[in-house]
Design an enzyme around this catalytic site. Structure first.
Site, PDB file in Angstrom:
ATOM      1  N   ASP A   1      54.026  18.698  -3.864  1.00  0.00           N
ATOM      2  CA  ASP A   1      54.685  17.428  -4.169  1.00  0.00           C
ATOM      3  C   ASP A   1      54.060  16.772  -5.392  1.00  0.00           C
ATOM      4  OD1 ASP A   1      56.646  17.251  -2.187  1.00  0.00           O
ATOM      5  OD2 ASP A   1      55.177  16.598  -0.686  1.00  0.00           O
TER       6      ASP A   1
ATOM      7  N   TYR B   1      44.963  24.950   2.137  1.00  0.00           N
ATOM      8  CA  TYR B   1      44.923  23.653   1.459  1.00  0.00           C
ATOM      9  C   TYR B   1      43.604  22.956   1.771  1.00  0.00           C
ATOM     10  CZ  TYR B   1      49.896  23.558   0.163  1.00  0.00           C
ATOM     11  OH  TYR B   1      51.119  23.808  -0.413  1.00  0.00           O
TER      12      TYR B   1
END
Lengths: 239, 239
Positions: B51, B104
């Site tokens: 994002d 992540y």
């Protein structure tokens, strides 16, 4: 009463530490914030005057009178400079004259493509280096030497000898090679010119012997280029 | 023939990975550089769509045909994105469908004053945290769970179960607390909402039990806020 400030800054967008009319300097923005909080003019004394583009992780500055709360100063400062501590110090504390030594580091990023996270934070050096030669040069730095070769010819310095307490190259993470040096005081461009000269030697354009000879007060033109400011960090000041 | 790209980017000034007309995206600038070097349209397939504001240290993308030299691409790309590798891959290699898992990390900077070097690189969290509670929540993540609570209600996802391979909090340097998680695939905002919810719990606004119950497909409104994008990094992709 005296006050002691511990300060961290990203030097990228500053014209160095020292206040100058019409340009953005660390001293300038700090003194402005201090004068707003303390409602008087507050001249700062600093441990290590850094040049344009040079960073600091733990710069030390002092001023007379009451300290201002770090939180109040940070509320007024731009986000590329932060006061980590702002505290009372012994009467007459002078951040510059009372410092026994300064520690600087110089970061090289050695991968072929510069990391986006290292832009302005390291010197990009994607070329082969003779690491043993770098280590040899660093080892020869300990002790007292005449660093005339490692500061600009036009100078305000009057004494060119400095006492190097320790100097070494080390891995500072993936693809990062760091040069660390501690000395009583440093001359203008000294660390960056030492690094530039060692990089020349370790790239086949010099030798450990030639480097050692430069430490005996040779003229500036015999040393190498001054490495870029963005790789240099004032790491700490010892008292 | 297929090609595989390994890409690093600072997501601060990008509107995310995915190409969109009129905005600056990582896919957009990469496909433009590829089309210039390869002289044809080169649609990219990516392992982890990130994002707006999210970073990547080792994103993987693929395209059909010959690879373009990394050096040529980097010569055309802005300096907040870098191609680390651009190589031939097995015929039909698909960076998204062939990925077995993604890793992540989420960085919290915990000192009272945010470091100038962590601006846009970490979430500033100068508040007390119950570290044991954070560790307990992270430990409960391993295994297969329904993460409906951790992605926006309006969604393109059709399946809400994900397999978490590992998850843990750890110190990632001075004043940096990192959350690391590996899973088969991730849903939109999943890591950031997990972090936001764990931070709530570790700040006295929840419990390990309540967190564990959320992993059974509870509705979005029962989870916490989505933590800021700037702390999130796609660290690696496993094949």
């Amino acid at each position: 009463m005296s006050a002691r400030l511990l300060i961290e800054y990203d030097g990228t967008h500053f014209a160095g530490w020292a206040r100058q009319p019409g340009v953005r300097t660390i001293q300038g923005v700090l003194e402005q914030a201090l004068s707003t909080v303390l409602r008087r003019t507050v001249p700062l004394t600093v441990a290590g005057r850094t040049d344009s583009g040079v960073h600091a992780r733990a710069q030390v500055a002092s001023h007379d009178g009451e300290p201002a709360p770090a939180r109040s100063l940070n509320g007024l400062l731009p986000d590329d400079v932060r006061v980590i501590e702002s505290e009372r110090a012994a009467d007459g504390f002078d951040a510059r004259r009372h410092a026994r030594s300064r520690v600087y580091s110089y970061r090289l990023f050695t991968r072929s493509a510069l990391s986006p996270f290292e832009r302005g934070r390291a010197c990009h050096w994607p070329y082969p280096l003779d690491r043993a030669l770098l280590d040899g040069c660093a080892a020869s730095l300990a002790g007292t030497h005449d660093f005339t070769a490692f500061t600009p010819t036009q100078t305000d310095h009057v004494r060119f000898e400095r006492d190097v307490i320790a100097a070494a190259w080390r891995e500072d993470g993936e693809h990062v090679l760091g040069f660390w040096i501690e000395a009583d005081t440093f001359m203008r461009h000294m660390v960056r010119t030492l690094v530039g000269t060692m990089l020349d030697a370790a790239s086949g354009r010099g030798s450990e012997e030639a480097f050692r000879e430069l430490l005996a007060g040779r003229p500036r033109e015999e040393a190498g280029e001054t490495a870029p400011a963005c790789g240099l960090y004032l790491e700490s000041v010892r008292y």
